[in-house]
Design an enzyme around this catalytic site. Structure first.
Site, PDB file in Angstrom:
ATOM      1  N   HIS A   1       0.855  -1.181   0.000  1.00 22.19           N
ATOM      2  CA  HIS A   1       0.000   0.000   0.000  1.00 22.19           C
ATOM      3  C   HIS A   1       0.894   1.235   0.000  1.00 22.19           C
ATOM      4  O   HIS A   1       2.110   1.125   0.186  1.00 22.19           O
ATOM      5  CB  HIS A   1      -0.896   0.025   1.252  1.00 22.19           C
ATOM      6  CG  HIS A   1      -0.097   0.168   2.508  1.00 22.19           C
ATOM      7  ND1 HIS A   1       0.462  -0.919   3.157  1.00 22.19           N
ATOM      8  CD2 HIS A   1       0.303   1.268   3.200  1.00 22.19           C
ATOM      9  CE1 HIS A   1       1.149  -0.495   4.206  1.00 22.19           C
ATOM     10  NE2 HIS A   1       1.076   0.829   4.255  1.00 22.19           N
TER      11      HIS A   1
ATOM     12  N   HIS B   1       5.613   5.899  -0.858  1.00 24.32           N
ATOM     13  CA  HIS B   1       6.374   4.728  -1.311  1.00 24.32           C
ATOM     14  C   HIS B   1       5.620   3.468  -0.907  1.00 24.32           C
ATOM     15  O   HIS B   1       4.642   3.528  -0.167  1.00 24.32           O
ATOM     16  CB  HIS B   1       7.775   4.729  -0.680  1.00 24.32           C
ATOM     17  CG  HIS B   1       7.731   4.601   0.808  1.00 24.32           C
ATOM     18  ND1 HIS B   1       7.520   5.683   1.639  1.00 24.32           N
ATOM     19  CD2 HIS B   1       7.838   3.516   1.617  1.00 24.32           C
ATOM     20  CE1 HIS B   1       7.503   5.272   2.888  1.00 24.32           C
ATOM     21  NE2 HIS B   1       7.691   3.959   2.917  1.00 24.32           N
TER      22      HIS B   1
END
Length: 191
Positions: A45, A132
């Site tokens: 995620h 990220h």
């Protein structure tokens, strides 16, 4: 006493992209095996905001804040874009997959969620927001770490590595389980 849940807000990845990233990482097993903890691919995620330990009866008000932020956004596109680390390059704390695309929109989503959750008493982290996807933690290799082995994976220009961000998810952490993150609330970003 109210039960405490460890929660965070995130942009989910499509299931097929999670699998694609997982399969590509399997092409470099020596890199992943050098890290003590590898992220289960089902948990990939993009974290937007970590909220921490929260009383479970506050989930509904957090969901309402998510809905307000989502209502102020339009859908946008992001994709995978190379690799990076946090910590010393020789012995990194975190190995991550970078994000490209409409990063301004992702930062706007971050700002809107921060504004809404601040009204509920949550404070953002002091460090700058750096979107990220964490794939591994705690390097424990016997030689200095190098990103060279990963450089050929996930080409940034490959459109199959991009997706439309259409929702925000509130995840609950279950330490020691695989997958570790459970989606407990979701807000749709309208077209």
């Amino acid at each position: 006493m109210q039960e405490q849940w460890r929660v965070f807000l995130a942009v989910p990845l499509p299931a097929e992209l999670k699998l694609k990233l997982h399969h590509e990482l399997q092409l470099t097993p020596s890199v992943l095996e050098s890290f003590k903890k590898q992220t289960d691919y089902r948990d990939y995620h993009i974290t937007v905001q970590f909220l921490g330990d929260v009383a479970s009866d506050r989930i509904q008000e957090i969901h309402k804040a998510m809905n307000r932020a989502a209502a102020l956004m339009s859908r946008f596109t992001v994709g995978l874009s190379g690799w990076g680390t946090f910590g010393r390059m020789e012995t990194p704390r975190v190995l991550w997959c970078d994000i490209q695309g409409q990063l301004n929109a992702l930062h706007q989503l971050y700002a809107k969620l921060i504004a809404e959750t601040r009204l509920l008493g949550f404070q953002p982290e002091e460090r700058p927001y750096r979107p990220h996807i964490t794939v591994a933690r705690q390097y424990q290799g016997t030689k200095s770490f190098s990103l060279a082995e990963l450089s050929e994976l996930g080409q940034a220009s490959d459109v199959s590595y991009a997706w439309e961000v259409d929702r925000i998810v509130l995840y609950r952490t279950h330490m020691g389980k695989k997958p570790m993150y459970e989606a407990i609330a979701e807000s749709t970003i309208n077209g």
